[in-house]
Write an enzyme that holds these catalytic residues in place. Structure first.
Site, mmCIF file in Angstrom:
data_model
loop_
_atom_site.group_PDB
_atom_site.id
_atom_site.type_symbol
_atom_site.label_atom_id
_atom_site.label_comp_id
_atom_site.label_asym_id
_atom_site.label_seq_id
_atom_site.Cartn_x
_atom_site.Cartn_y
_atom_site.Cartn_z
ATOM 1 N N CYS A 95 -2.500 9.032 3.184
ATOM 2 C CA CYS A 95 -2.261 8.456 1.856
ATOM 3 C C CYS A 95 -3.502 8.547 0.983
ATOM 4 O O CYS A 95 -3.393 8.674 -0.237
ATOM 5 C CB CYS A 95 -1.798 7.008 1.990
ATOM 6 S SG CYS A 95 -2.940 5.933 2.884
ATOM 7 N N GLU A 111 0.892 -1.172 0.000
ATOM 8 C CA GLU A 111 0.000 0.000 0.000
ATOM 9 C C GLU A 111 0.918 1.206 0.000
ATOM 10 O O GLU A 111 1.549 1.519 1.004
ATOM 11 C CB GLU A 111 -0.928 -0.012 1.223
ATOM 12 C CG GLU A 111 -2.084 0.978 1.095
ATOM 13 C CD GLU A 111 -1.829 2.289 1.786
ATOM 14 O OE1 GLU A 111 -1.397 3.244 1.100
ATOM 15 O OE2 GLU A 111 -2.074 2.369 2.999
#
Length: 499
Positions: free
Chosen positions: A279, A245
């Site tokens: 993020c 990720e």
């Protein structure tokens, strides 16, 4: 190596990792730095612990995980204060992060058996005499490399699902938030004292590299795209599978029929929560021409009311001091290339803080649009329609999340976004929904945490067949006759020869 006394920057003194507050420089914790041999030793101990943990079965693991969840919940104020002290995150934001993590522990524990447990799978014509069975077996030891921006929620999104699947976990917290990581491990040890099922190794990037090469069966990494490539290269040496990720540059699209007040409120939260160090944070907005001016005014009005400071403010400090230079460069480049700061601007960077900054008319080839900023900044650009908005949103190599505000076309537009996730008339909400998978495409990574896909990510699919009757159409045997082959051909034409 001696400490460099920059508030928030990790330093090593006498073999210990020293963690300090980015706001005040006060020491938060000292954790022993793990040598490469110690990382390998931790993995070896975890391997034996993993066998014991897997032997508890789904019921035993569920009971322990729910106790871990309860222990964290009972002391969440303590953890929130520690998260605030070590990373600078406002306490209220830390509470929300912890609450979301608790939901994920709870869901993983309660659903692991249903998703991963043995089940019968129907057979078909060619092997009708067999039954099929499927189960997901644990890898053994999973290495989790966590980030600093969400030091509770993000690593738990991997660790809790890996644990529920029957794996042991060796966790390398970010060097910027090691005390939070150790706190989580210590609470787990209180409810699972028998074996080192969840342990932590601390240090800088070399410790993460050592974990990749330590013999773990899988690595789950969250961090920058650049570091993700290094992790993948290290894991490739031993063909260790990796879940990534990585970074994001998420876009929000505002259509002509959007509720602009709701859109502006959600945009400010999605872009500026955790001082923009998210993020899946909204870093770009594309608003159609009809609503552009009104939307910008509403965003500026809301963002301009936010407070910035060490305690009780809406926005805390930038956790990683080196990020300040990136944020400053992006703002300066946006203005120099023709963009306008309608809130904040170059003067907004006041270390260790950055005040909310909203930029409009920023060229699409500028760093502020193309590179991950990871600060409380936002670009809002005008587009003629949602088709142009989608084209611009999809133009970057990143593909983590995104958002769409509108009514009639919102679902269709969300489906067109090149991203692993999207929210409609909200921002970031897919992260908190434990039933949905979380992850991206392109430079944002691959693999999924959370939800059923997240559980399966941490189990090896094991397929088993079992004969239940004599073969009426013997195929997979040297004992078959020409007559058997003729019957196979006839059966195939009857079964598959039509439409």
């Amino acid at each position: 190596m001696t400490a460099v006394h920059v508030p928030g920057a990790p330093a090593i003194e006498d073999g210990r990792l020293v963690s300090t507050s980015p706001a005040t420089g006060a020491e938060v914790g000292r954790l022993p730095v793990a040598a490469e041999s110690e990382v390998r030793g931790a993995v070896e101990r975890a391997r034996a612990a993993g066998d014991w943990w897997a032997g508890l079965g789904f019921t035993g693991r569920r009971e322990r995980l729910l106790r871990w969840r309860s222990r964290i919940a009972q002391r969440m104020e303590e953890l929130a204060e520690l998260t605030h002290a070590e990373g600078g995150k406002p306490v209220g934001d830390a509470v929300v992060e912890i609450l979301t993590a608790l939901e994920h522990i709870d869901w993983a524990a309660r659903n692991a058996r249903r998703v991963l447990g043995p089940r019968r799978v129907r057979s078909r014509l060619i092997l009708a005499e067999f039954t099929g069975h499927l189960e997901y077996q644990p890898y053994g030891v999973v290495g989790v490399i966590g980030p600093w921006n969400y030091p509770v929620f993000t690593p738990i999104g991997s660790a809790a699902y890996a644990l529920a699947a029957g794996n042991a976990v060796v966790f390398k917290p970010s060097e910027y938030t090691p005390a939070v990581g150790q706190w989580l491990v210590d609470r787990f040890a209180e409810v699972v004292p028998e074996q080192p099922v969840l342990t932590a190794v601390h240090g800088l990037g070399d410790v993460g590299a050592a974990l990749c090469r330590s013999g773990v069966a899988k690595v789950a990494f969250t961090g920058s795209t650049a570091t993700a490539r290094k992790v993948m290269a290290a894991c490739a040496e031993t063909l260790t599978p990796v879940l990534v990720e990585a970074g994001g540059k998420d876009a929000m699209i505002v259509d002509a029929d959007a509720d602009l007040d709701a859109a502006a409120e959600a945009c400010v939260w999605g872009a500026l929560t955790n001082a923009g160090q998210t993020c899946i944070g909204i870093e770009r907005v594309y608003a159609v021409d009809q609503v552009f001016d009104a939307f910008v005014d509403k965003v500026v009005s809301r963002a301009g009311r936010l407070t910035v400071g060490p305690d009780g403010a809406d926005l805390g400090p930038i956790t990683m001091p080196s990020q300040l230079d990136i944020i400053r460069r992006h703002i300066d480049d946006a203005v120099a290339s023709g963009g306008r700061a309608v809130l904040g601007g170059p003067g907004a960077v006041q270390p260790p803080y950055v005040h909310p900054t909203v930029l409009v008319d920023v060229p699409e080839d500028s760093a502020a649009v193309r590179e991950e900023t990871f600060g409380p900044t936002l670009t809002i650009n005008r587009v003629r329609d949602v088709d142009e908005a989608v084209e611009r949103a999809n133009a970057l190599p990143y593909g983590l999340g995104g958002a769409v505000f509108g009514r009639q076309r919102a679902v269709a537009v969300a489906r067109r976004l090149r991203s692993g996730m999207a929210s409609i008339n909200s921002t970031l909400t897919f992260a908190g929904m434990s039933t949905l998978p979380f992850g991206g495409v392109g430079d944002s990574g691959f693999g999924r945490i959370h939800g059923e896909d997240g559980l399966r990510e941490f189990g090896r699919a094991k397929a088993i067949t079992r004969r239940r009757a004599r073969s009426l159409l013997p195929a997979m045997t040297f004992e078959r006759t020409p007559a058997d082959v003729a019957r196979l051909v006839k059966a195939a034409k009857l079964r598959y020869g039509g439409r």
